[in-house]
Design an enzyme around this catalytic site. Sequence first.
Site, short mmCIF file in Angstrom:
data_model
loop_
_atom_site.label_atom_id
_atom_site.label_comp_id
_atom_site.label_asym_id
_atom_site.label_seq_id
_atom_site.Cartn_x
_atom_site.Cartn_y
_atom_site.Cartn_z
N LYS A 178 0.71 -1.16 0.10
CA LYS A 178 0.19 0.17 -0.01
C LYS A 178 0.80 1.14 0.00
CE LYS A 178 -3.90 1.81 2.74
NZ LYS A 178 -4.69 1.63 3.90
N SER A 205 -9.33 1.74 3.00
CA SER A 205 -8.36 2.34 2.10
C SER A 205 -7.57 1.69 1.58
CB SER A 205 -7.67 3.44 2.89
OG SER A 205 -6.83 3.03 4.12
N SER A 208 -9.69 -0.49 7.15
CA SER A 208 -9.08 -0.29 5.89
C SER A 208 -8.53 -1.60 5.46
CB SER A 208 -7.98 0.73 5.96
OG SER A 208 -8.55 1.82 5.96
#
Length: 532
Positions: free
Chosen positions: A112, A193, A217
């Site tokens: 990420k 996210s 997330s």
Amino acid sequence: MATATATATRAIALLLISVAAVVSNAIDDGGGNFSMEEATIDQIQAAFAGNQLTSKDLVSFYLDRIAELNPSLRSVLEVNPDALDQAAKADLERSENQGRLGGLHGIPILLKDGIGTKDKLNTTCGSYALLGSEVARDAGVVDRLRNAGAVILGKASMSEWYRFRSFRMPNGWCARGGLPQNPYVKGADPCGSSSGPAISVAANMVAVAIGTETHSSILCPSDHNSVVGFKPTVGLTSRAGVVPVSPRWDTIGPICRTVSDAVYVLDAIVGVDPRDYQATKEASEFIPSGGYKQFLRVDGLRGKRLGIVRTPFMDSVDDSTVLTTFNSHLEVFRQGGATVVDNLEIANVDSILQPFETGEIKVMMAEFKVAVNQYLQELVKSPVRSLADVIAFNVNNSALEHMKEYGQDMFIEAEKTNGMGQKEMEAVQLMEDLSRRGFEELMRRNELDAMVTFGSYVTAVLAIGGYPGISVPAGYDSNGKPFGVVFGGLKGTEPKLIEVAYAFEQATAMRRPPAVSFSFDDLDEKLYLSAT
Ligand SMILES: *[C@@H]1O[C@H](CO)[C@@H](O)[C@H](O)[C@H]1NC(C)=O
Ligand SMILES: *[C@@H]1O[C@H](CO)[C@@H](O)[C@H](O)[C@H]1NC(C)=O
Ligand SMILES: *[C@@H]1O[C@H](CO)[C@@H](O)[C@H](O)[C@H]1NC(C)=O
């Protein structure tokens, strides 16, 4: 949207993608068949050991796949220009060790974009404000992944700044990557996210990925994209070198296609880190000797007590396919030898699920400002050195950062805070109390090994106590949209959660790769409209 990007998007939109049929993916080398698609770490390692596959082959396959799918799915921000060289090095090391380097050695991993790497890749949280910034060193988890021999494939897209800039942003959107797509159903929410890690893994653009979670997330995008998301107990994995939200609740964990892959990654990334000492030291007492692999047991359901909490998480579910599938899973638990305690309730759950009321957001804002300022100050170089600078950057680069559509309300509120004051400490106490009387009481009174919930609506319950959870693919609704179940537990109970999640996954095998062919024609405009 009257930009070059929009034109390019439209051109790409005319492509019909058939995710299942894009790249030829079988290598047949003298009888053993290995398929790249859906390949697990075990299968990859067996193919490495049997000289059917090299790490370089695998990296090439994923790079091709990313080149082909990413213009539509937009789940990858950057690929690592050094990935093929790292793979070649891994192949050499393997040949020198007669194939005896297992685990993550030679396995490509996508990170990420909030996870710092000291290499050619940018670390930007999806924002142009951090483009060109340079971290002092690899994040703690990246250090461990490199030591385990993993190949860093690239940076995955994410909701910009974890969607903490403004709640008006659609899930998964960031200025650098645009709006990513759920590979299963056109226009379906990919959640965030960690949208990029989940989508990329789901669509076989990489074997495994690393996400982060403060509130939902990892679990939510995993649920929405039919992959396994593992949110470890806070502190089990180091947060050093990762763009923070709230150190009290932030945690780093794997997003993979199978529970065993996630557990291999977990084994590699847990442990004490001097740069995140207090939390990692405290949580390290939970790490079992011999690691987590030993809990990958097909009979892991036997003797377990599982508490099913339906309300309010399933209250609005009226899709009969979903309800039937979910209820059939309870039978799987029973057949596996678990005791199912159905229709449990978490005390005060309605309050817990209101982050503005509990003070969860208030605490995040105060901690975010302090933590992000510290992160920015520690960078070797950066266009922004404080939250105030980021706010100014967004104002200065309004079109680039889509300020008219999304603004930065949360940033502006966070900038007004002054650390953890009395109100924030009271909120922390309230949340601790809600956890004690809610989730902890539920677990203790019913002597549960795990709580089982539909979807990922439960994440606030796990967030405010720093508890672990694993989301496992559990089916598809009547439109083909994926859903998962989350196995949640008390701090440090990863061993039990792994046993239960793995046995459930082995018994149900619900995950299938996205096979839908659809056009992305005009998708962008529609989603942007509905988001503003
Ligand atoms: C490989 O595929 C062939 C043809 O489908 C099959 O006959 C063979 O058993 C497979 N080999 C292995 C090792 O799975
Ligand atoms: C990092 O960002 C810079 C500036 O946009 C760009 O030139 C570079 O290619 C990026 N790195 C990678 C690996 O994409
Ligand atoms: C924003 O623009 C102002 C005025 O041009 C400038 O002084 C400031 O340095 C800029 N800040 C950032 C972070 O871009």
